[in-house]
Design a protein around this motif. Sequence first.
Motif, PDB file in Angstrom:
ATOM      1  N   LYS A 283      62.769  91.603 -34.002  1.00 46.63           N
ATOM      2  CA  LYS A 283      63.339  90.408 -34.774  1.00 46.63           C
ATOM      3  C   LYS A 283      64.540  90.521 -35.811  1.00 46.63           C
ATOM      4  N   LYS A 284      65.336  89.543 -36.215  1.00 44.99           N
ATOM      5  CA  LYS A 284      66.302  90.005 -37.097  1.00 44.99           C
ATOM      6  C   LYS A 284      65.869  90.623 -38.421  1.00 44.99           C
ATOM      7  N   GLY A 285      66.408  91.530 -38.945  1.00 46.29           N
ATOM      8  CA  GLY A 285      65.779  92.061 -40.181  1.00 46.29           C
ATOM      9  C   GLY A 285      64.921  93.154 -40.154  1.00 46.29           C
ATOM     10  N   ASP A 286      64.518  93.377 -39.022  1.00 45.52           N
ATOM     11  CA  ASP A 286      63.568  94.790 -38.574  1.00 45.52           C
ATOM     12  C   ASP A 286      64.638  95.666 -38.729  1.00 45.52           C
ATOM     13  N   VAL A 287      64.068  96.789 -39.331  1.00 41.85           N
ATOM     14  CA  VAL A 287      64.785  98.166 -39.520  1.00 41.85           C
ATOM     15  C   VAL A 287      64.398  99.189 -38.425  1.00 41.85           C
ATOM     16  N   VAL A 288      65.399  99.746 -38.086  1.00 48.63           N
ATOM     17  CA  VAL A 288      65.022 101.145 -37.091  1.00 48.63           C
ATOM     18  C   VAL A 288      65.561 102.300 -37.674  1.00 48.63           C
ATOM     19  N   ARG A 289      64.372 103.195 -37.872  1.00 48.79           N
ATOM     20  CA  ARG A 289      64.934 104.845 -38.052  1.00 48.79           C
ATOM     21  C   ARG A 289      65.023 105.480 -36.791  1.00 48.79           C
ATOM     22  N   TRP A 290      66.553 105.865 -36.568  1.00 49.11           N
ATOM     23  CA  TRP A 290      66.755 106.713 -35.500  1.00 49.11           C
ATOM     24  C   TRP A 290      66.681 108.049 -35.743  1.00 49.11           C
ATOM     25  N   GLU A 291      65.692 108.851 -35.041  1.00 52.75           N
ATOM     26  CA  GLU A 291      65.338 109.958 -35.181  1.00 52.75           C
ATOM     27  C   GLU A 291      65.859 110.728 -34.087  1.00 52.75           C
ATOM     28  N   GLN A 292      66.534 111.871 -34.168  1.00 54.35           N
ATOM     29  CA  GLN A 292      67.000 112.684 -33.259  1.00 54.35           C
ATOM     30  C   GLN A 292      67.061 114.251 -33.617  1.00 54.35           C
ATOM     31  N   ILE A 293      66.921 115.236 -32.776  1.00 56.56           N
ATOM     32  CA  ILE A 293      67.079 116.563 -33.038  1.00 56.56           C
ATOM     33  C   ILE A 293      68.807 116.953 -32.667  1.00 56.56           C
ATOM     34  N   SER A 294      69.163 117.818 -33.597  1.00 55.23           N
ATOM     35  CA  SER A 294      70.498 118.382 -33.183  1.00 55.23           C
ATOM     36  C   SER A 294      70.436 119.997 -32.792  1.00 55.23           C
ATOM     37  N   PRO A 295      71.639 120.516 -32.210  1.00 48.92           N
ATOM     38  CA  PRO A 295      71.496 122.007 -31.907  1.00 48.92           C
ATOM     39  C   PRO A 295      71.008 122.689 -33.306  1.00 48.92           C
ATOM     40  N   ASP A 296      71.726 122.384 -34.508  1.00 45.58           N
ATOM     41  CA  ASP A 296      71.610 122.855 -35.665  1.00 45.58           C
ATOM     42  C   ASP A 296      70.098 123.027 -36.201  1.00 45.58           C
ATOM     43  N   ASP A 297      69.559 121.740 -36.002  1.00 49.95           N
ATOM     44  CA  ASP A 297      68.051 121.612 -36.229  1.00 49.95           C
ATOM     45  C   ASP A 297      67.199 122.804 -35.630  1.00 49.95           C
ATOM     46  N   LEU A 298      67.538 122.990 -34.264  1.00 52.05           N
ATOM     47  CA  LEU A 298      66.873 123.873 -33.404  1.00 52.05           C
ATOM     48  C   LEU A 298      67.168 125.227 -33.857  1.00 52.05           C
ATOM     49  N   LEU A 299      68.285 125.502 -34.323  1.00 52.49           N
ATOM     50  CA  LEU A 299      68.708 127.108 -34.723  1.00 52.49           C
ATOM     51  C   LEU A 299      68.101 127.362 -35.910  1.00 52.49           C
ATOM     52  N   VAL A 300      67.994 126.372 -36.856  1.00 53.01           N
ATOM     53  CA  VAL A 300      67.330 126.703 -38.091  1.00 53.01           C
ATOM     54  C   VAL A 300      65.800 127.015 -37.833  1.00 53.01           C
ATOM     55  N   THR A 301      65.263 126.178 -37.190  1.00 56.66           N
ATOM     56  CA  THR A 301      63.927 126.219 -36.783  1.00 56.66           C
ATOM     57  C   THR A 301      63.449 127.546 -36.019  1.00 56.66           C
ATOM     58  N   SER A 302      64.201 127.979 -35.202  1.00 50.88           N
ATOM     59  CA  SER A 302      64.028 129.053 -34.435  1.00 50.88           C
ATOM     60  C   SER A 302      64.297 130.425 -35.172  1.00 50.88           C
ATOM     61  N   LYS A 303      65.252 130.336 -36.225  1.00 45.92           N
ATOM     62  CA  LYS A 303      65.303 131.601 -37.209  1.00 45.92           C
ATOM     63  C   LYS A 303      64.029 131.604 -38.102  1.00 45.92           C
ATOM     64  N   PHE A 304      63.712 130.423 -38.519  1.00 45.53           N
ATOM     65  CA  PHE A 304      62.387 130.403 -39.443  1.00 45.53           C
ATOM     66  C   PHE A 304      61.171 131.067 -38.694  1.00 45.53           C
ATOM     67  N   LEU A 305      61.031 130.568 -37.598  1.00 45.09           N
ATOM     68  CA  LEU A 305      59.897 130.800 -36.760  1.00 45.09           C
ATOM     69  C   LEU A 305      59.884 132.599 -36.407  1.00 45.09           C
ATOM     70  N   SER A 306      60.988 132.772 -36.182  1.00 45.99           N
ATOM     71  CA  SER A 306      61.236 134.244 -35.736  1.00 45.99           C
ATOM     72  C   SER A 306      61.085 135.271 -36.711  1.00 45.99           C
ATOM     73  N   ARG A 307      60.929 134.625 -37.955  1.00 44.02           N
ATOM     74  CA  ARG A 307      60.604 135.595 -39.120  1.00 44.02           C
ATOM     75  C   ARG A 307      59.161 135.734 -39.543  1.00 44.02           C
ATOM     76  N   TYR A 308      58.340 134.862 -39.073  1.00 42.46           N
ATOM     77  CA  TYR A 308      57.146 134.777 -39.349  1.00 42.46           C
ATOM     78  C   TYR A 308      56.217 134.972 -38.049  1.00 42.46           C
ATOM     79  N   LEU A 309      56.431 134.861 -36.790  1.00 41.39           N
ATOM     80  CA  LEU A 309      55.917 135.003 -35.717  1.00 41.39           C
ATOM     81  C   LEU A 309      55.701 136.475 -35.314  1.00 41.39           C
ATOM     82  N   ALA A 310      54.445 136.813 -34.972  1.00 45.53           N
ATOM     83  CA  ALA A 310      54.039 138.222 -34.712  1.00 45.53           C
ATOM     84  C   ALA A 310      54.962 138.463 -33.265  1.00 45.53           C
ATOM     85  N   PRO A 311      55.632 139.591 -33.394  1.00 47.10           N
ATOM     86  CA  PRO A 311      56.169 139.845 -32.062  1.00 47.10           C
ATOM     87  C   PRO A 311      55.438 140.125 -30.712  1.00 47.10           C
ATOM     88  N   ARG A 312      55.890 139.554 -29.776  1.00 46.67           N
ATOM     89  CA  ARG A 312      55.060 139.623 -28.672  1.00 46.67           C
ATOM     90  C   ARG A 312      56.041 138.698 -27.306  1.00 46.67           C
TER      91      ARG A 312
END
Length: 341
Positions: A283-312
């Motif tokens: 209905k008119k007046g509803d608000v939509v929050r558009w959530e998406q993932i960018s390549p930069d988001d994935l890069l930051v996340t992968s760098k973070f995880l690589s620091r703390y995940l046990a190597p395997r």
Amino acid sequence: MRKISILVISVFLFFSCKQKSVVNPAFYYWKTDYQNKKAETAYLNQFKSKSLYVRIMDVDFNPDLQLPVPVSPIKFSDPLPEQTEIIPVVFIVNQVFDKIDTTQSIVMADRIAKFVAAKVKQAGKQSYHELQIDCDWTKGTRNRYFKFLEQLKDNRLLKGKTISVTLRLHQVKNIVSSGVPPVEKAILMCYNMGNLRKYGEQNSILDQHEMDIYLKDYLEQYPLPLDVALPIFEWAVVFRNSKYAGISKRIDKSRIEDKKLFKQRGNFILYDLLVDYPEAGLKKGDVVRWEQISPDDLLVTSKFLSRYLAPRDRNLVFYHLDTDLLKHFTNENLQKVIANF
């Protein structure tokens, strides 16, 4: 002095080689009808994905039957590509374990094993090596869920197969209350980590602050081998009168950018609906929050995880295999993410 230098270099090279991991890129398939589309299969080939994690069904409790039942099981209009192994995934609603006793749990384990075996054959495969159970268990359901996992492992149809589970961030941090599942390995679900129902600007799919809180001081010590799942999806979260009203599957990127339908609030991710939109139930007046993932988001996340995940060696699984989603990421984008592990 020269001998000492050679020794130091040798030790360094030894440990560097020892810690090097092999990353196997893969994808989830989360639709109810598998069709061997050329474009999607091309992505599997492009990333040399050996496996496809295929959602077989949900399991929920039916109050009329007083039994757990399959919900929206997949059908296979086409067989999986010959070179692609299937890893069946069964999602179980957590509340199921509030409703069933030990006997019903044994029956559910047996029915799941038989159902999965039949679906694997429909997918054109003679066998599979891993079954993944997806359940966001809690402190209250932990014991019954873990008992169910033991019953699965004891099932004759699953002898010799790996049982893996999904792992949420809170289960990593709160290991004392959450416990450690009695399985061979888990996959860390690095998405859906924010408060989806909270009105505001936050992106509930991926939140670096939440990862810091729940993973930074806990991930390295987690006792199970971990694969990783990363998001490449997007969605429209709807609010009416500032209250959560659901996720609209009728709104995509082109719709949200239609200025006759929506007005964006500055550079933010909130969009005001300008007219009634009955096709989407809005209905008119509803608000939509558009959530998406960018390549930069994935890069930051992968760098973070690589620091703390046990190597395997591990599988890196993108959610999910869909050409409309993958077109937002180049091969180079995802290869950079993969390389970080």
